[in-house]
Design an enzyme around this catalytic site. Structure first.
Site, PDB file in Angstrom:
ATOM      1  N   HIS A  61       0.849  -1.196   0.000  1.00  0.00           N
ATOM      2  CA  HIS A  61       0.000   0.000   0.000  1.00  0.00           C
ATOM      3  C   HIS A  61       0.886   1.248   0.000  1.00  0.00           C
ATOM      4  O   HIS A  61       2.078   1.178   0.315  1.00  0.00           O
ATOM      5  CB  HIS A  61      -0.954  -0.027   1.199  1.00  0.00           C
ATOM      6  CG  HIS A  61      -2.040  -1.040   1.020  1.00  0.00           C
ATOM      7  ND1 HIS A  61      -2.654  -1.690   2.061  1.00  0.00           N
ATOM      8  CD2 HIS A  61      -2.606  -1.535  -0.125  1.00  0.00           C
ATOM      9  CE1 HIS A  61      -3.568  -2.534   1.562  1.00  0.00           C
ATOM     10  NE2 HIS A  61      -3.533  -2.456   0.253  1.00  0.00           N
ATOM     11  N   LYS A 106       5.046   1.532   0.614  1.00  0.00           N
ATOM     12  CA  LYS A 106       5.815   1.241  -0.607  1.00  0.00           C
ATOM     13  C   LYS A 106       7.311   1.476  -0.404  1.00  0.00           C
ATOM     14  O   LYS A 106       8.143   0.695  -0.834  1.00  0.00           O
ATOM     15  CB  LYS A 106       5.289   2.071  -1.780  1.00  0.00           C
ATOM     16  CG  LYS A 106       4.006   1.476  -2.381  1.00  0.00           C
ATOM     17  CD  LYS A 106       3.523   2.276  -3.563  1.00  0.00           C
ATOM     18  CE  LYS A 106       2.417   1.554  -4.328  1.00  0.00           C
ATOM     19  NZ  LYS A 106       1.157   1.426  -3.645  1.00  0.00           N
ATOM     20  N   THR A 141       1.866  -5.858  -8.169  1.00  0.00           N
ATOM     21  CA  THR A 141       0.762  -5.010  -8.605  1.00  0.00           C
ATOM     22  C   THR A 141       1.364  -3.760  -9.272  1.00  0.00           C
ATOM     23  O   THR A 141       2.538  -3.428  -9.060  1.00  0.00           O
ATOM     24  CB  THR A 141      -0.130  -4.628  -7.415  1.00  0.00           C
ATOM     25  OG1 THR A 141       0.702  -4.220  -6.319  1.00  0.00           O
ATOM     26  CG2 THR A 141      -1.009  -5.792  -6.988  1.00  0.00           C
ATOM     27  N   GLY A 142       0.530  -3.054 -10.041  1.00  0.00           N
ATOM     28  CA  GLY A 142       1.013  -2.024 -10.954  1.00  0.00           C
ATOM     29  C   GLY A 142       1.971  -0.990 -10.402  1.00  0.00           C
ATOM     30  O   GLY A 142       3.108  -0.847 -10.876  1.00  0.00           O
ATOM     31  N   THR A 143       1.540  -0.252  -9.375  1.00  0.00           N
ATOM     32  CA  THR A 143       2.372   0.853  -8.900  1.00  0.00           C
ATOM     33  C   THR A 143       3.573   0.329  -8.120  1.00  0.00           C
ATOM     34  O   THR A 143       4.700   0.830  -8.277  1.00  0.00           O
ATOM     35  CB  THR A 143       1.538   1.804  -8.018  1.00  0.00           C
ATOM     36  OG1 THR A 143       0.257   1.978  -8.628  1.00  0.00           O
ATOM     37  CG2 THR A 143       2.207   3.142  -7.874  1.00  0.00           C
ATOM     38  N   THR A 144       3.337  -0.692  -7.301  1.00  0.00           N
ATOM     39  CA  THR A 144       4.461  -1.312  -6.581  1.00  0.00           C
ATOM     40  C   THR A 144       5.499  -1.799  -7.594  1.00  0.00           C
ATOM     41  O   THR A 144       6.703  -1.583  -7.424  1.00  0.00           O
ATOM     42  CB  THR A 144       3.952  -2.502  -5.730  1.00  0.00           C
ATOM     43  OG1 THR A 144       2.912  -2.058  -4.860  1.00  0.00           O
ATOM     44  CG2 THR A 144       5.066  -3.106  -4.910  1.00  0.00           C
ATOM     45  N   SER A 172      -2.903  -2.137 -11.257  1.00  0.00           N
ATOM     46  CA  SER A 172      -2.812  -1.565  -9.921  1.00  0.00           C
ATOM     47  C   SER A 172      -3.810  -2.279  -9.001  1.00  0.00           C
ATOM     48  O   SER A 172      -4.899  -2.674  -9.450  1.00  0.00           O
ATOM     49  CB  SER A 172      -3.122  -0.070  -9.991  1.00  0.00           C
ATOM     50  OG  SER A 172      -2.997   0.496  -8.705  1.00  0.00           O
ATOM     51  N   GLY A 173      -3.430  -2.420  -7.726  1.00  0.00           N
ATOM     52  CA  GLY A 173      -4.262  -3.178  -6.781  1.00  0.00           C
ATOM     53  C   GLY A 173      -5.738  -2.814  -6.814  1.00  0.00           C
ATOM     54  O   GLY A 173      -6.594  -3.674  -7.045  1.00  0.00           O
ATOM     55  N   ASP A 196      -4.857  -6.878  -7.253  1.00  0.00           N
ATOM     56  CA  ASP A 196      -4.868  -7.840  -6.135  1.00  0.00           C
ATOM     57  C   ASP A 196      -5.559  -9.131  -6.562  1.00  0.00           C
ATOM     58  O   ASP A 196      -5.124 -10.237  -6.213  1.00  0.00           O
ATOM     59  CB  ASP A 196      -5.609  -7.251  -4.926  1.00  0.00           C
ATOM     60  CG  ASP A 196      -4.803  -6.177  -4.211  1.00  0.00           C
ATOM     61  OD1 ASP A 196      -3.765  -5.753  -4.762  1.00  0.00           O
ATOM     62  OD2 ASP A 196      -5.215  -5.766  -3.115  1.00  0.00           O
ATOM     63  N   ASP A 233      -1.392  -1.775   4.730  1.00  0.00           N
ATOM     64  CA  ASP A 233      -1.315  -0.660   5.677  1.00  0.00           C
ATOM     65  C   ASP A 233      -2.333  -0.843   6.795  1.00  0.00           C
ATOM     66  O   ASP A 233      -3.544  -0.747   6.567  1.00  0.00           O
ATOM     67  CB  ASP A 233      -1.587   0.648   4.918  1.00  0.00           C
ATOM     68  CG  ASP A 233      -1.370   1.872   5.802  1.00  0.00           C
ATOM     69  OD1 ASP A 233      -1.216   1.717   7.028  1.00  0.00           O
ATOM     70  OD2 ASP A 233      -1.356   2.990   5.249  1.00  0.00           O
ATOM     71  N   HIS A 287     -10.501  -0.740  -1.733  1.00  0.00           N
ATOM     72  CA  HIS A 287     -10.662  -2.088  -2.293  1.00  0.00           C
ATOM     73  C   HIS A 287     -10.442  -3.153  -1.216  1.00  0.00           C
ATOM     74  O   HIS A 287      -9.856  -4.208  -1.477  1.00  0.00           O
ATOM     75  CB  HIS A 287      -9.695  -2.290  -3.474  1.00  0.00           C
ATOM     76  CG  HIS A 287      -8.257  -2.043  -3.125  1.00  0.00           C
ATOM     77  ND1 HIS A 287      -7.794  -0.894  -2.535  1.00  0.00           N
ATOM     78  CD2 HIS A 287      -7.154  -2.820  -3.279  1.00  0.00           C
ATOM     79  CE1 HIS A 287      -6.486  -0.974  -2.349  1.00  0.00           C
ATOM     80  NE2 HIS A 287      -6.081  -2.140  -2.793  1.00  0.00           N
ATOM     81  N   ASP A 341     -11.030  -6.791  -1.979  1.00  0.00           N
ATOM     82  CA  ASP A 341     -10.013  -7.444  -2.812  1.00  0.00           C
ATOM     83  C   ASP A 341      -8.807  -7.861  -1.966  1.00  0.00           C
ATOM     84  O   ASP A 341      -8.191  -8.905  -2.198  1.00  0.00           O
ATOM     85  CB  ASP A 341      -9.509  -6.500  -3.919  1.00  0.00           C
ATOM     86  CG  ASP A 341     -10.613  -6.074  -4.861  1.00  0.00           C
ATOM     87  OD1 ASP A 341     -11.778  -6.075  -4.445  1.00  0.00           O
ATOM     88  OD2 ASP A 341     -10.303  -5.731  -6.015  1.00  0.00           O
ATOM     89  N   ARG A 395      -7.089 -14.290   1.749  1.00  0.00           N
ATOM     90  CA  ARG A 395      -7.814 -15.556   1.906  1.00  0.00           C
ATOM     91  C   ARG A 395      -7.288 -16.620   0.945  1.00  0.00           C
ATOM     92  O   ARG A 395      -7.048 -17.772   1.334  1.00  0.00           O
ATOM     93  CB  ARG A 395      -9.317 -15.354   1.657  1.00  0.00           C
ATOM     94  CG  ARG A 395     -10.082 -16.652   1.735  1.00  0.00           C
ATOM     95  CD  ARG A 395     -11.542 -16.576   1.322  1.00  0.00           C
ATOM     96  NE  ARG A 395     -12.045 -17.938   1.223  1.00  0.00           N
ATOM     97  CZ  ARG A 395     -11.975 -18.689   0.141  1.00  0.00           C
ATOM     98  NH1 ARG A 395     -11.450 -18.214  -0.984  1.00  0.00           N
ATOM     99  NH2 ARG A 395     -12.414 -19.922   0.153  1.00  0.00           N
TER     100      ARG A 395
HETATM  101  O1  LIG Z   1      -3.419  -1.566  -3.615  1.00  0.00           O
HETATM  102  C1  LIG Z   1      -2.536  -2.399  -3.575  1.00  0.00           C
HETATM  103  C2  LIG Z   1      -2.688  -3.621  -2.792  1.00  0.00           C
HETATM  104  O2  LIG Z   1      -3.941  -3.765  -2.176  1.00  0.00           O
HETATM  105  C3  LIG Z   1      -1.279  -2.190  -4.303  1.00  0.00           C
HETATM  106  O3  LIG Z   1      -1.518  -1.716  -5.595  1.00  0.00           O
HETATM  107  P1  LIG Z   1      -0.441  -0.826  -6.323  1.00  0.00           P
HETATM  108  O4  LIG Z   1       0.862  -1.548  -6.265  1.00  0.00           O
HETATM  109  O5  LIG Z   1      -0.915  -0.684  -7.738  1.00  0.00           O
HETATM  110  O6  LIG Z   1      -0.409   0.489  -5.598  1.00  0.00           O
END
Ligand SMILES: O=C(CO)COP(=O)(O)O
Length: 147
Positions: free
Chosen positions: A11, A15, A37-40, A58-59, A64, A84, A91, A94, A100
């Site tokens: 999150h 990050k 995930t996208g931004t990470t 992105s999550g 996710d 976090d 989300h 998700d 889970r």
């Molecule tokens: O939201 C996330 C995990 O729940 C992470 O997504 P991003 O890496 O795209 O920010």
């Protein structure tokens, strides 16, 4: 040789912690296939100078769930998910679904750097012969249901 696959997710407030931890352990990560995930994934690629990270959406936009689907398919050996604990996420369903599905399929999950460190330095991580035991759900899939 069976290369282990690691999914990396963080999150926004976590990050930097994740990217710094991965950068500190770059030598170990060089031997691993990475999903994120996208931004990470973008931040990791920039920090590590790696162009071979499998970046998903992105999550909050479905990333996710994509990681969860890969876990269900048997494509992920370890989930490092620095979620976090101090900030609600839009989300949340998700996130719960990802945690889970990782529990269901017996995938090791690290939600903080202390746990991630223990797992990354485990002898299993470099053992080509070791794979996490995949549960047998035949009792469930073969259950007797009348149409
Ligand atoms: O939201 C996330 C995990 O729940 C992470 O997504 P991003 O890496 O795209 O920010």
């Amino acid at each position: 040789m069976a290369v282990k696959s690691v999914a990396l997710v963080a999150h926004d407030n976590k990050k930097k912690e994740l990217v710094d931890w991965v950068a500190r352990n770059q030598t170990r990560f060089a031997q691993l296939e990475l999903f994120a995930t996208g931004t990470t994934g973008r931040l990791l690629a920039e920090s590590l100078g790696r162009d071979d990270i499998h970046r998903l959406l992105s999550g909050p936009l479905g990333g996710d769930q994509q990681i969860g689907a890969k876990i269900a398919e048997g494509a992920i050996d370890l989930l490092v998910f620095f979620w976090d604990p101090l900030e609600p996420q839009p989300h949340d369903p998700d996130i719960k679904a990802l945690l889970r599905i990782a529990a269901l399929w017996n995938i090791p999950v690290a939600c903080n750097s202390a746990t991630a460190e223990f797992i990354l330095t485990s002898a299993y991580m470099t053992d080509d012969q070791y794979a996490v035991p995949r549960p047998d759900f035949s009792y469930y899939t073969d259950r007797n249901l009348q149409p």
